[in-house]
Design a protein around this motif. Structure first.
Motif, mmCIF file in Angstrom:
data_model
loop_
_atom_site.group_PDB
_atom_site.id
_atom_site.type_symbol
_atom_site.label_atom_id
_atom_site.label_comp_id
_atom_site.label_asym_id
_atom_site.label_seq_id
_atom_site.Cartn_x
_atom_site.Cartn_y
_atom_site.Cartn_z
ATOM 1 N N VAL A 544 1.035 -1.170 0.148
ATOM 2 C CA VAL A 544 -0.175 -0.084 -0.189
ATOM 3 C C VAL A 544 0.829 1.434 -0.007
ATOM 4 O O VAL A 544 1.223 1.254 0.397
ATOM 5 N N HIS A 545 0.043 2.105 -1.341
ATOM 6 C CA HIS A 545 1.513 3.780 -1.080
ATOM 7 C C HIS A 545 0.859 4.336 -0.487
ATOM 8 O O HIS A 545 -0.227 4.740 -1.048
ATOM 9 N N VAL A 546 1.041 5.183 0.166
ATOM 10 C CA VAL A 546 0.451 6.390 0.765
ATOM 11 C C VAL A 546 1.442 7.733 -0.404
ATOM 12 O O VAL A 546 2.520 7.992 0.764
ATOM 13 N N TYR A 547 0.813 8.181 -0.915
ATOM 14 C CA TYR A 547 0.884 9.542 -1.236
ATOM 15 C C TYR A 547 0.706 10.944 -0.191
ATOM 16 O O TYR A 547 -0.289 11.587 0.048
ATOM 17 N N MET A 548 1.615 11.203 0.701
ATOM 18 C CA MET A 548 0.576 12.602 2.029
ATOM 19 C C MET A 548 1.286 13.059 1.633
ATOM 20 O O MET A 548 2.832 13.635 1.793
ATOM 21 N N THR A 549 0.791 13.858 2.106
ATOM 22 C CA THR A 549 2.041 15.266 1.959
ATOM 23 C C THR A 549 1.675 16.384 4.002
ATOM 24 O O THR A 549 1.248 15.704 4.866
ATOM 25 N N SER A 550 2.853 16.904 4.144
ATOM 26 C CA SER A 550 2.640 17.339 5.598
ATOM 27 C C SER A 550 3.122 18.762 5.749
ATOM 28 O O SER A 550 3.706 19.705 4.662
ATOM 29 N N GLU A 577 5.874 22.212 2.773
ATOM 30 C CA GLU A 577 6.048 23.592 3.235
ATOM 31 C C GLU A 577 7.723 24.766 1.910
ATOM 32 O O GLU A 577 8.454 23.158 2.270
ATOM 33 N N GLN A 578 7.893 25.534 2.153
ATOM 34 C CA GLN A 578 8.800 26.366 0.833
ATOM 35 C C GLN A 578 9.722 27.375 1.383
ATOM 36 O O GLN A 578 9.506 28.128 1.400
ATOM 37 N N ASP A 579 10.299 26.749 3.348
ATOM 38 C CA ASP A 579 10.496 27.870 4.012
ATOM 39 C C ASP A 579 11.864 27.720 4.472
ATOM 40 O O ASP A 579 11.766 26.269 5.208
ATOM 41 N N TRP A 580 12.463 28.078 4.817
ATOM 42 C CA TRP A 580 14.115 27.482 5.809
ATOM 43 C C TRP A 580 13.299 27.007 7.016
ATOM 44 O O TRP A 580 12.663 27.482 7.962
ATOM 45 N N ASP A 581 14.421 26.033 7.761
ATOM 46 C CA ASP A 581 14.063 25.273 9.132
ATOM 47 C C ASP A 581 12.024 25.109 9.715
ATOM 48 O O ASP A 581 12.329 25.522 10.422
ATOM 49 N N VAL A 582 12.543 24.531 8.850
ATOM 50 C CA VAL A 582 10.639 24.206 9.269
ATOM 51 C C VAL A 582 10.550 22.128 8.380
ATOM 52 O O VAL A 582 9.871 22.001 7.810
ATOM 53 N N PRO A 583 11.704 21.593 9.277
ATOM 54 C CA PRO A 583 10.958 19.986 8.837
ATOM 55 C C PRO A 583 9.500 19.118 9.472
ATOM 56 O O PRO A 583 9.286 20.385 10.397
ATOM 57 N N HIS A 584 8.514 18.429 8.897
ATOM 58 C CA HIS A 584 8.306 17.565 9.758
ATOM 59 C C HIS A 584 8.525 16.031 9.989
ATOM 60 O O HIS A 584 9.365 15.889 9.104
ATOM 61 N N GLY A 585 8.625 16.098 10.924
ATOM 62 C CA GLY A 585 8.632 14.241 10.964
ATOM 63 C C GLY A 585 7.497 13.613 11.193
ATOM 64 O O GLY A 585 5.818 14.206 11.021
ATOM 65 N N PHE A 586 7.646 12.379 11.034
ATOM 66 C CA PHE A 586 6.597 11.397 11.091
ATOM 67 C C PHE A 586 6.770 10.024 12.136
ATOM 68 O O PHE A 586 7.990 9.274 11.490
ATOM 69 N N GLY A 587 5.698 9.747 12.752
ATOM 70 C CA GLY A 587 6.323 8.353 13.713
ATOM 71 C C GLY A 587 4.980 7.682 13.152
ATOM 72 O O GLY A 587 3.570 7.905 13.634
ATOM 73 N N ILE A 588 5.601 6.188 13.628
ATOM 74 C CA ILE A 588 3.854 5.852 14.013
ATOM 75 C C ILE A 588 3.796 4.690 14.810
ATOM 76 O O ILE A 588 4.718 3.421 14.709
ATOM 77 N N ALA A 591 6.513 1.176 14.109
ATOM 78 C CA ALA A 591 7.169 0.532 13.483
ATOM 79 C C ALA A 591 8.339 -0.111 13.553
ATOM 80 O O ALA A 591 9.114 0.676 15.125
ATOM 81 N N ASN A 592 9.285 -0.915 13.442
ATOM 82 C CA ASN A 592 10.029 -0.688 14.063
ATOM 83 C C ASN A 592 11.865 -1.299 13.462
ATOM 84 O O ASN A 592 12.480 -1.485 13.186
ATOM 85 N N ASN A 593 10.977 0.495 13.050
ATOM 86 C CA ASN A 593 13.271 0.623 12.615
ATOM 87 C C ASN A 593 12.807 2.776 13.073
ATOM 88 O O ASN A 593 13.733 1.925 13.453
ATOM 89 N N ALA A 594 12.046 3.769 12.354
ATOM 90 C CA ALA A 594 12.491 4.913 13.034
ATOM 91 C C ALA A 594 11.489 6.088 12.994
ATOM 92 O O ALA A 594 10.047 5.764 11.851
ATOM 93 N N GLU A 595 12.072 7.301 13.007
ATOM 94 C CA GLU A 595 10.861 8.465 12.730
ATOM 95 C C GLU A 595 11.393 8.668 10.603
ATOM 96 O O GLU A 595 12.421 8.306 10.423
ATOM 97 N N PRO A 617 -1.768 4.993 15.746
ATOM 98 C CA PRO A 617 -1.235 6.901 15.757
ATOM 99 C C PRO A 617 -0.402 7.075 15.165
ATOM 100 O O PRO A 617 0.768 6.603 15.394
ATOM 101 N N MET A 618 -0.399 7.873 14.528
ATOM 102 C CA MET A 618 0.717 8.130 14.221
ATOM 103 C C MET A 618 1.065 10.045 13.939
ATOM 104 O O MET A 618 0.421 10.756 14.312
ATOM 105 N N TYR A 619 1.993 10.638 14.693
ATOM 106 C CA TYR A 619 2.300 11.593 14.674
ATOM 107 C C TYR A 619 3.735 12.536 14.041
ATOM 108 O O TYR A 619 4.127 11.569 13.866
ATOM 109 N N CYS A 620 3.503 14.503 13.775
ATOM 110 C CA CYS A 620 4.758 14.916 13.671
ATOM 111 C C CYS A 620 5.342 14.725 14.986
ATOM 112 O O CYS A 620 5.363 14.955 15.983
ATOM 113 N N THR A 621 6.483 14.646 14.544
ATOM 114 C CA THR A 621 7.306 14.128 15.680
ATOM 115 C C THR A 621 8.633 15.652 15.969
ATOM 116 O O THR A 621 9.710 15.044 16.565
#
Ligand code: RUQ
Ligand code: CUA
Length: 658
Positions: A544-550, A577-588, A591-595, A617-621
């Motif tokens: 399953v491919h999720v084309y997701m945006t943040s 985002e198209q601006d400096w210093d605005v990363p988003h994270g993703f964790g669920i 998940a047995n690897n990482a964010e 639940p999944m959330y921005c880290t």
């Protein structure tokens, strides 16, 4: 023989005693009065230099500001890093591929910055992987590892990644000589003398930094330790320190310390190029990985290469020359003029300094003392400029200030000694806390050192910091070397084990076209969603491919149903985002690897294989806005064979399906 072994053991033991008892007195107050002021960088002000420090067995590289010693960044190179998802995201995994498969760790000893005309140019930092021989290139526009190339026919890539003055080549000298990959390696270990060979790789560096092994030199079986390129008049030459010229294969601490002199191997690489052009190289079948990062697709690719060109330096008599150098030389450093080559014999009580002019004359006059497995051995005196007498115990490395002075680290006597390159007179010495390995002056191994600061990298810090259990922080110590006397101004703990380091004026890197974010229009990731209209969830069999945006402060979609046990879910998250210093994270959950940590405009993929039925639940880290805590969503996982269809939404409820 027995006596000799005893003598060596006694020396080593003595060394240990000295090492243990060498804690200098008054270690608390060796700091000069105005130290705090000199290391102080006011809040909101930038440091004057970047400091790139190897992480040793952490496999990472860390970036500090100088003179403050503030840690700015940790760059995963040969290591996985869950903080950034490096080695965990689908896109980054190929970076750690080797001919042995996925190797998510290495022992990163040396960093070396790219140069133009012998001066640091701020484009790339190269790093060596000691364990599974590799060389990496970190791009200083992104502070990201952009390329890793594996080195065939090698084991323990220690003498690496040193660079020629226009970054023509990055070299990789094998620490352990071993039977070549293209020969039968199933031989008794005690046939070292017949079967073990050295290979030194010359890796060509292209305009964009791309690496390719141009050729390897086949050498006698010895241990290559360190190296440096010639510069100025000695451009075209490379110098390598060697040890275990005894060719021992057991109890090296005794058996590789038998000879009074090992060698510094001088390599005329321009000559080697001529032989390559003349077709003297031999293609050999080998296997090595070449991994490259593509900033357009935000994805790495790993390719296995199957051939390397090998030039036999023992058969071709005028590429390599052996310069005798006392007692297991470690550091091999060339002064800014290119005339003086300093060999630091770690068991020697003096420092020999060789002259490039004399080397040329001695070769012309054939002042040889026989040969070492086909490589001419030069007469020690014929190449010697002079010796620094009684400098200290256990010299390891030397850097230069560009004002005619050299600074050598002494591991056993825990000190830095400043001496005059021409007169060889000792000018000053300061204690370090405690056992210093490498030292670094920004640009200190180039033609243009910035001789204002010197940093000592200390391996055994003992009581220097608050205790943290059995493992204590290793440390860097900053000295002001602008005056006649070296002055200690700062201690700062380091990440992993600091080996070598490089420093560069901050502006050189700050103004090199630093990336602030990735442009969304140019994002060519195959699973990009360039806006919320492009969000979708696509089932292909059990994938399953999720084309997701943040974007601040939600994911789209944020409700997903129809996932079933047995599915592999790929979250392809594009940060809009198209601006400096605005990363988003993703964790669920589970998940047995990482964010993931996704930079603006970038697409990154997390593979998730749910292991149970339920709501996940999944959330921005990454704390991205006041409503960061609201940036979350849910994924429903149903049993295998369930009738719940794939559906997804943002801001509306999905139709209830039981
Ligand atoms: S080494 S401490 Cu691995 Cu550079 Cu000399
Ligand atoms: Cu996005 Cu927190």
């Amino acid at each position: 023989m027995k006596n000799k072994i005893l003598a060596v053991i006694a020396t080593i033991f003595l060394g240990t005693v000295v090492l243990v008892s060498c804690k200098p007195k008054s270690s608390g107050d060796a700091v000069s009065g105005d130290a705090a002021q000199k290391a102080y960088v006011a809040p909101g002000k930038y440091d004057e230099f970047y400091n790139f420090v190897s992480g040793g067995f952490s496999g990472q590289m860390s970036v500090y500001g100088l003179p403050s010693g503030r840690l700015l960044r940790v760059i995963p190179v040969f290591s996985v890093d869950p903080e950034k998802g490096w080695g965990y995201s689908e896109e980054t995994k190929p970076m750690l591929n080797t001919s042995h498969g996925f190797v998510p760790w290495d022992d990163l000893h040396h960093v070396n910055m790219s140069q133009t005309n012998g001066e640091i140019d701020g484009r790339w930092v190269f790093a060596n992987g000691n364990n599974t021989p590799r060389v990496a290139r970190v791009d200083l526009k992104t502070f990201k590892t952009a390329e890793i190339i594996e080195i065939p026919n090698s084991a323990g890539n220690h003498s690496s990644p040193f660079i020629t003055e226009n970054t023509e080549y990055v070299i990789a000298g094998t620490r352990f000589s071993v039977p070549a990959d293209y020969s039968d390696g199933d031989v008794p270990i005690n046939t070292y003398k017949q079967n073990f060979k050295g290979h030194i790789s010359f890796i060509k560096v292209g305009k964009e930094g791309e690496m390719d092994i141009a050729f390897q030199l086949l050498t006698p079986g010895v241990n290559f330790d360190l190296s440096h390129a010639g510069k100025g008049k000695s451009h075209g030459w490379f110098f390598f320190s060697t040890y275990n010229t005894e060719q021992a294969n057991t109890l090296l601490e005794v058996n590789a310390s038998q000879k009074d002199k090992d060698f510094i191997m001088a390599v005329n690489w321009k000559k080697a190029e001529e032989y390559i052009k003349a077709g003297k190289g031999k293609k050999q079948a080998v296997r090595y990985a070449h991994n490259t990062w593509d900033e357009k697709t935000h994805t790495a690719k790993s390719e296995i290469k199957t051939e390397v060109l090998v030039l036999d330096a023992m058969a071709l008599k005028d590429i390599c020359y052996m310069i005798p150098c006392p007692k297991s030389p470690h550091g091999c450093d060339v002064d800014p003029t290119g005339e003086y080559i300093v060999g630091s014999g770690k068991l020697a009580a003096l420092i020999p300094v060789f002259s490039f002019d004399k080397l040329q004359a001695a070769i012309a006059k054939k002042q040889f003392d026989g040969d070492y497995e086909g490589i001419p051995v030069l007469k020690y005196e014929s190449v010697l400029h002079g010796e620094v007498k009684k400098p200290g115990l256990g010299p390891l490395h030397t850097e230069f200030d560009g004002k005619g002075n050299a600074y050598t680290s002494f591991f056993v006597s825990s000190e830095i000694v400043k001496w005059d390159i021409k007169t060889l007179k000792v000018l000053d010495r300061v204690p370090t806390y405690y056992s210093i390995g490498h030292l670094m002056i920004p640009g200190g191994d180039s033609r243009k050192p910035f001789g204002k600061y010197l940093v000592a990298y200390n391996k055994i810090t003992k009581d220097r910091y608050l205790p943290t259990g059995p493992e204590l922080a290793q440390s860097a110590q900053l000295f002001d070397i602008s005056g006649d006397k070296m002055k200690l101004i700062l201690d700062y703990p380091t990440i992993g084990e600091p080996h070598y380091a490089q420093g560069a004026p901050a502006d050189l890197i700050r103004n090199n076209g630093q990336y602030k974010f990735y442009k969304l229009d140019t994002n060519q990731h195959p699973y990009v969603a360039k806006g919320e209209k492009e969000n979708k969830v696509v089932r292909e069999g059990n994938k399953v491919h999720v084309y997701m945006t943040s974007i601040r402060s939600h994911f789209a979609p944020d409700n997903i149903e129809g996932i079933k046990l047995g599915d592999e879910v790929y979250f392809h998250v594009t940060n809009l985002e198209q601006d400096w210093d605005v990363p988003h994270g993703f964790g669920i959950k589970g998940a047995n690897n990482a964010e993931l940590l996704i930079m603006p405009g970038e697409t990154t993929t997390l593979k998730w294989v749910p292991d149970r039925v339920g709501i996940f639940p999944m959330y921005c880290t990454d704390f991205c806005s006041a409503l960061h805590q609201e940036m979350s969503g849910y994924v429903r996982v149903s049993p295998k064979g369930s009738k719940v269809p794939i559906s997804y939404s943002l801001g509306t409820n999905l139709p209830a399906v039981k």
